[in-house]
Design an enzyme around this catalytic site. Structure first.
Site, PDB file in Angstrom:
ATOM      1  N   LYS B  96       4.257   0.945  -7.590  1.00 10.62           N
ATOM      2  CA  LYS B  96       4.271   0.769  -6.136  1.00 10.62           C
ATOM      3  C   LYS B  96       4.422  -0.726  -5.900  1.00 10.62           C
ATOM      4  O   LYS B  96       3.512  -1.500  -6.185  1.00 10.62           O
ATOM      5  CB  LYS B  96       2.967   1.286  -5.500  1.00 10.62           C
ATOM      6  N   GLY B 157      -4.628  -0.256   6.557  1.00  8.73           N
ATOM      7  CA  GLY B 157      -6.032  -0.209   6.958  1.00  8.73           C
ATOM      8  C   GLY B 157      -6.260  -0.230   8.454  1.00  8.73           C
ATOM      9  O   GLY B 157      -7.401  -0.277   8.907  1.00  8.73           O
ATOM     10  N   GLY B 185      -1.425   2.671   7.191  1.00  4.25           N
ATOM     11  CA  GLY B 185      -1.634   2.720   8.640  1.00  4.25           C
ATOM     12  C   GLY B 185      -2.076   4.059   9.173  1.00  4.25           C
ATOM     13  O   GLY B 185      -2.383   4.180  10.363  1.00  4.25           O
ATOM     14  N   THR B 207      -7.641   4.120   3.079  1.00 11.48           N
ATOM     15  CA  THR B 207      -8.770   3.748   3.929  1.00 11.48           C
ATOM     16  C   THR B 207      -9.246   4.888   4.821  1.00 11.48           C
ATOM     17  O   THR B 207     -10.459   5.077   4.989  1.00 11.48           O
ATOM     18  CB  THR B 207      -8.391   2.527   4.808  1.00 11.48           C
TER      19      THR B 207
END
Lengths: 65, 260
Positions: B96, B157, B185, B207
């Site tokens: 990634k 986050g 997001g 998150t």
């Protein structure tokens, strides 16, 4: 000689990566190594010579997103 | 099935391993999410430290595929070296790719990203670039050989969900053969469902699960949302309309056209 290990100066007698890792008690742990920004595969840890001032990064897995 | 280069995965959810209240909760959340792929990072190990080993054994217990990231890298060079370290450490060509331009927004550095992706693809990596919703960047990433592109929904986050829906729709339309994953997001399962309804192949989040009051339950909720979103996409959603259209039949309405 002096190496920069993970960004910190360290006095050592180790001239090979394998010896340095053993001095730092890393034997058998899950790490990857870069010397002066070049990745050194595990198979070469006993061969590659370390020189005064070399920057050694010792990297392991962490939590990530 | 989610296709990442030549490998396929049953789950369309990729889960991060950071920010959980405990290692046990992290493991339980991964299991509850059904994710077949988890993301990990690489960090400096302290002398004699076993931090990496302890974490690594938790991941191995899960029996999932690992996707290492280049989180925290600020230059293409740092990112390519980190990717090489990841390949050495985890024995996987999958990475990634993150090149960060700005600490406040964690906005990807798009030129650095393309530069690093070019180098890594040539070197045999399977690159999963974390990018914005920008179409021209995504097209360049595909040109240099990326077969997966991961645009953000909103900043990492932030939990704001999809802030530029039309741009994400456009990406899907213009890159029909590329695996597209919304990365970053997402704050609620409904955001994940929306991404899948738009035809995205998967979502990557961390998150929203890790910081939920009950991360394990939230992981389960995201699993349901991803499954629902995909099922809806495959079922074919109707188009939106500006005006009402009655669902009950008009003909035969009682008292309709009654003669006064």
């Amino acid at each position: 000689m002096v190496l920069i290990v993970n960004g910190e100066r360290r006095e050592t007698t180790a001239t090979r990566i394998a010896a340095l890792l053993s001095e730092l008690e890393f034997t058998g742990t899950q790490v990857a190594i870069a010397v002066n920004r070049g990745v050194v595969p595990r198979a070469r840890w006993s061969d590659v010579e370390l020189n005064d001032g070399d920057a050694v990064e010792i990297i392991s897995p962490r939590q990530g997103g | 099935m989610l296709k990442l280069y030549d490998q396929t995965f049953k789950s369309r959810l990729l889960l991060g391993t950071a920010l959980y209240p405990s290692p046990k909760v992290m493991q339980d959340a991964v299991r509850a999410s059904g994710a077949g792929i988890v993301t990990v990072s690489l960090r400096r190990e302290t002398a004699g430290g076993k931090t990496g080993d302890a974490f690594w054994s938790l991941i191995r217990e899960l029996g999932v595929t690992v996707l290492p990231n280049t989180a925290g890298c600020r230059t293409a060079r740092d990112a390519t070296t980190t990717a090489e370290l990841a390949r050495e450490l985890f024995g996987t060509p999958r990475i990634k790719l993150e090149v960060i331009a700005d600490d406040e927004t964690l906005q990807p550095d798009l030129t650095g990203l393309i530069e690093a992706a070019t180098v890594l693809i040539k070197d045999g990596f399977e690159v999963l670039p974390y990018t914005t919703e920008d179409l021209s960047t995504a097209m360049r990433l595909v040109e240099v050989g990326c077969r997966v592109v991961m645009p953000w929904a909103s900043p990492i986050g932030s939990a704001r969900g999809i802030t530029n829906r039309s741009a994400l729709k456009l990406l899907r339309q213009r890159l029909p053969d590329i695996t597209l994953i919304v990365d970053a997001g997402l704050g609620a399962p409904s955001h994940a469902a929306e991404a899948l309804e738009l035809g995205y192949d998967g979502v990557l989040l961390n998150t929203a699960v890790a910081k939920a009051a009950d991360p394990v339950a939230m992981a389960g909720a995201f699993k349901l949302a991803v499954d629902a979103g995909r099922a809806a996409f495959e079922a074919g959603l109707m188009g939106a309309r500006d005006f009402a259209s009655p669902s009950s039949p008009v003909v035969g309405t009682p008292f309709w056209h009654a003669v006064s």
